[in-house]
Scaffold this motif. Structure first.
Motif, short mmCIF file in Angstrom:
data_model
loop_
_atom_site.label_atom_id
_atom_site.label_comp_id
_atom_site.label_asym_id
_atom_site.label_seq_id
_atom_site.Cartn_x
_atom_site.Cartn_y
_atom_site.Cartn_z
N ASN A 197 0.81 -1.22 0.00
CA ASN A 197 0.00 0.00 0.00
C ASN A 197 0.85 1.28 0.00
O ASN A 197 0.51 2.24 0.67
CB ASN A 197 -0.93 -0.03 1.23
N TYR A 202 0.69 -1.00 -4.36
CA TYR A 202 0.52 0.46 -4.36
C TYR A 202 -0.92 0.85 -4.13
O TYR A 202 -1.85 0.12 -4.47
CB TYR A 202 0.94 1.04 -5.72
N PHE A 234 -0.08 5.18 -7.85
CA PHE A 234 0.40 4.43 -9.01
C PHE A 234 0.12 5.19 -10.30
O PHE A 234 1.00 5.39 -11.14
CB PHE A 234 -0.27 3.06 -9.05
N GLU A 269 6.44 -3.52 -8.93
CA GLU A 269 5.86 -4.38 -7.89
C GLU A 269 6.67 -5.65 -7.71
O GLU A 269 6.96 -6.34 -8.68
CB GLU A 269 4.44 -4.77 -8.26
N PRO A 297 6.30 -7.30 -14.43
CA PRO A 297 6.75 -6.42 -15.52
C PRO A 297 5.99 -5.09 -15.49
O PRO A 297 4.80 -5.06 -15.18
CB PRO A 297 6.40 -7.21 -16.78
N ILE A 298 6.70 -4.03 -15.81
CA ILE A 298 6.05 -2.71 -15.82
C ILE A 298 5.13 -2.58 -17.02
O ILE A 298 4.24 -1.74 -17.05
CB ILE A 298 7.12 -1.57 -15.81
N GLY A 299 5.35 -3.46 -18.00
CA GLY A 299 4.42 -3.50 -19.13
C GLY A 299 4.34 -2.19 -19.90
O GLY A 299 5.32 -1.47 -20.06
#
Lengths: 480, 253
Positions: free
Chosen positions: B143, B170, B175, B188, B225-227
């Motif tokens: 969080n 988050y 985020f 994450e 992955p941040i994607g």
């Protein structure tokens, strides 16, 4: 379906769409992916819902479906959503934008004052209709347009309507969910995008359902209900989720009490809070808005992530102890906690009914407060109510009279005040490490100013009772 | 803000549309950036990690990295915090009158990053008298960024020199704001890295491989992955990305 509609517009960058979708837990990226097609505000034809295939869905999904012009949506889908209202106080349709300065207003801090000037320039330049301006800081009453706390002002000015999508650059925008609409907080850059595009990319949230039944005891308020809930699910229990508040108790709540309930949905991490619209809602709105609206309701068989049931008649007054809104405790179990001050104010606990509740306790006691008691009405209207509305059972006295007799501070100029600390000269800011019982919404370290300050979040009943004893006090000590 | 200490990244330049950020992006002297400021750049170390700790670089068959440069990595000291770090602790309300689009105020905002952490955090994030942090990677629990929606939170962290946050989870507005502003990568972790890393540990983040390496402990961690958020952050936020990809008009200079 949103994802398939997007597929035809994939830019060369992103050909691993599915990997991105499943691995990426936020919706922001798709904002860009779709914008080439979606940036125009032209309304495309709405597909007629195929009745035989339609699944039962929640209020949140249905509001999104309508706002995104899709027949139906399920949780987890990323869709472009048309925005009905954007509220901001940090700076598409000129009448869809509402700008309400209320943070850091009554201060000599130059930068804070500069913020309002910047807003004014922007509104003048863009011909924004709803700009609740303030120029004369020494006398809030000299500013006819100034309202005060945005979330309360939005409601009082009739900008909250069932079935709509409302975004605001403040985390407590979820307050408006009390009107049966989808309302959530966003950052200023996201808001900038909405200003230009009139849309935002959002993920349809799954819904947590909170069913509250039973007669509301006369010593409980909506604040106790939401503290109960936050204590139950924790500060991250509702993250990315919608919180739906239903049940006979909720139906018995006034609009202001429903606002208190939805206001703190964010404290559980919630994306939004929502109370279904009913006759109470319609009555409240009757003299405030002439715009048509169409409420939306969850289907009977809609699926919810989880359901929590409460028998309200068994609940007791609560506090959230330092330093987290989910640090739930019974007020009566904290009776040995000596306090230094009481603060009654904010969007959570500074509305007219909140002050009426506090006045009820002072009236029942007839005594004076033992600690400095700060009163900060949320809006101009609330301030006026304190000085004009008669308090039931008082023989015609106003709240302000009762507060004066109890030895409280004079009600201050309406604003967010010290709920979030603010510039050093903010009225009632906690500049020393003290213990405060507050009707506000957060008690993280330093929230009201001093990092070592200890804040006990409570209902107006509990706050008033505590002021009278100088300790955290269960209001049943005064309310029979 | 998210900076790259990449070995080479020819597409990563300071875009002129990135008007918010006026500070040096990368310590490698070979990359000349128009807005390099005079401030000494502390956080990132310009040399690659020591060979003995160097994990075997993943091959092309590993996690697809189509959306972010596979050579982007961050290397530096980490600062560890726990759960539920709210935005009042990240940047207390009294500093929110600073306007990030003004370079001197942006810098000032950075100097206050995490100043709201209680005194139980004995090692402070920014040393007294300094305006940036020696820690370029923040490691957190659950969080992270809860509470107020103030966009100043990721901005202050970015201004202080944080390249990335690695948290267990988050709060949603934080985020979104991190991505929208492009100030920090909100990564994450799959496990509670905040319990396995200590403030001052030397870490590397291999963004393309979604990998966190703690050189001090010798342990490695997989991250989510941040994607597609990657290119948005790399470009400098949603507006910069939208201009870069032609979705909205370029600013006329």
């Amino acid at each position: 379906m949103a994802s398939s509609a997007v597929a035809s517009n994939i830019t060369p960058f992103i050909n691993q769409k599915d990997v991105g979708l499943s691995a990426f837990s936020s919706q922001s990226c798709f904002l860009i992916q779709n914008s080439r097609r979606r940036i125009s505000k032209k309304i495309v034809s709405v597909m007629a819902p195929q009745q035989s295939e339609r699944k039962p869905s929640t209020t949140g999904s249905k509001i999104f479906a309508r706002a995104s012009e899709k027949p139906q949506l399920g949780p987890g889908e990323n869709v472009w959503v048309n925005v009905d209202i954007l509220m901001t106080h940090d700076v598409w349709g000129r009448e869809k934008i509402v700008i309400i300065p209320e943070h850091y207003i009554f201060t000599s801090d130059e930068r804070a004052n500069r913020n309002v000037d910047i807003l004014r320039d922007f509104c003048t330049e863009q011909n924004i209709k709803y700009f609740y301006d303030i120029k004369d800081l020494s006398n809030f009453k000299a500013n006819p347009d100034y309202k005060g706390v945005c979330h309360v002002a939005l409601a009082q000015e009739g900008h909250c309507r069932p079935g709509e999508v409302l975004l605001g650059t403040d985390s407590h925008t979820c307050t408006a969910g009390a009107f049966g609409q989808f309302a959530t907080g966003i950052g200023i850059t996201d808001a900038g995008f909405v200003l230009g595009a009139g849309k935002i990319l959002l993920k349809v949230p799954p819904t947590l359902r909170f069913v509250m039944d039973g007669e509301m005891p006369n010593y409980l308020l909506a604040k106790d209900l939401i503290l109960q809930i936050i204590g139950e699910v924790s500060v991250s229990g509702a993250t990315y989720k919608s919180m739906e508040f239903v049940g006979s108790t909720v139906e018995s709540l006034t609009m202001e009490e429903r606002m208190t309930l939805c206001n703190m949905a964010i404290e559980a991490g919630g994306k939004n809070g929502i109370v279904p619209a009913d006759s109470t809602t319609h009555k409240y709105l009757a003299d405030k808005t002439s715009l048509p609206y169409e409420p939306v309701y969850s289907d009977d068989k809609a699926r919810f992530l989880s359901e929590y049931r409460f028998d309200v008649s068994k609940l007791e007054p609560l506090v959230a102890k330092p330093h987290s809104p989910d640090n739930r405790a019974l007020a009566r179990e904290c009776k040995d906690v000596k306090i230094d001050r009481v603060y009654i104010g904010s969007c959570t606990g500074g509305k007219t009914e909140d002050f009426l509740a506090a006045a009820e306790v002072f009236l029942a006691s007839g005594k004076k407060v033992k600690v400095p008691t700060f009163l900060v009405p949320a809006t101009q209207k609330v301030w006026m109510d304190l000085y004009s509305l008669p308090v039931p059972g008082s023989g015609g006295k106003t709240c302000s009279q009762i507060f004066e007799e109890a030895g409280c501070d004079t009600p201050a100029s309406p604003s967010c005040g010290a709920c979030l600390g603010g510039p050093r000269d903010t009225y009632a800011r906690m500049n020393e490490a003290q213990v405060c019982v507050s009707t506000t919404n957060r008690n993280f370290p330093g929230r009201m100013g001093h990092k070592e300050g200890q804040i006990y979040l409570a209902s107006p009943y509990t706050a008033a009772a505590s002021a009278l004893t100088g300790f955290v006090t269960d209001p049943r000590e005064f309310l029979q | 803000m998210a900076a790259s200490s990449a070995l080479s990244n020819p597409t990563f330049t300071s875009s002129p549309t990135r008007h918010h950020h006026h500070h040096s992006l990368c310590p490698l002297s070979s990359i000349k950036l128009p807005n390099s400021s005079k401030q000494p750049f502390k956080p990132l170390i310009s040399h690659p990690p020591p060979p003995c700790h160097q994990p075997q670089r993943a091959t092309a068959t590993a996690t697809p990295t189509t959306s972010t440069s596979s050579t982007t990595s961050f290397h530096g000291l980490c600062y560890v915090v726990g759960d539920n770090i709210d935005t009042d602790q990240i940047i207390p309300a009294e500093y929110l009158t600073l306007v990030p689009s003004k370079p001197d105020e942006y810098k000032k905002l950075g100097s206050y990053a995490l100043i709201g952490l209680p005194s139980s955090h004995q090692t402070r994030f920014i040393d007294p008298g300094e305006s940036t942090s020696k820690y370029s990677i923040l490691i957190a629990g659950d969080n992270f960024g809860c509470g107020s929606s103030r966009e100043h939170a990721p901005v202050a962290l970015g201004a202080a020199g944080v390249a990335a946050v690695v948290a267990e989870s988050y709060a949603r507005i934080f985020f979104r704001n991190s991505v929208a502003t492009g100030e920090v990568y909100p990564l994450e972790s799959e496990v509670r890295v905040c319990e396995e890393c200590k403030t001052g540990d030397v870490v590397t983040i291999e963004l393309g491989e979604s990998r966190l390496v703690n050189h001090t402990t010798g342990k490695e961690y997989v991250m989510k992955p941040i994607g597609d958020a990657g290119p948005v952050i790399e470009a400098g936020g949603i507006f910069a990305y939208a201009r870069k990809t032609g979705m909205i008009p370029l600013q006329s200079s």
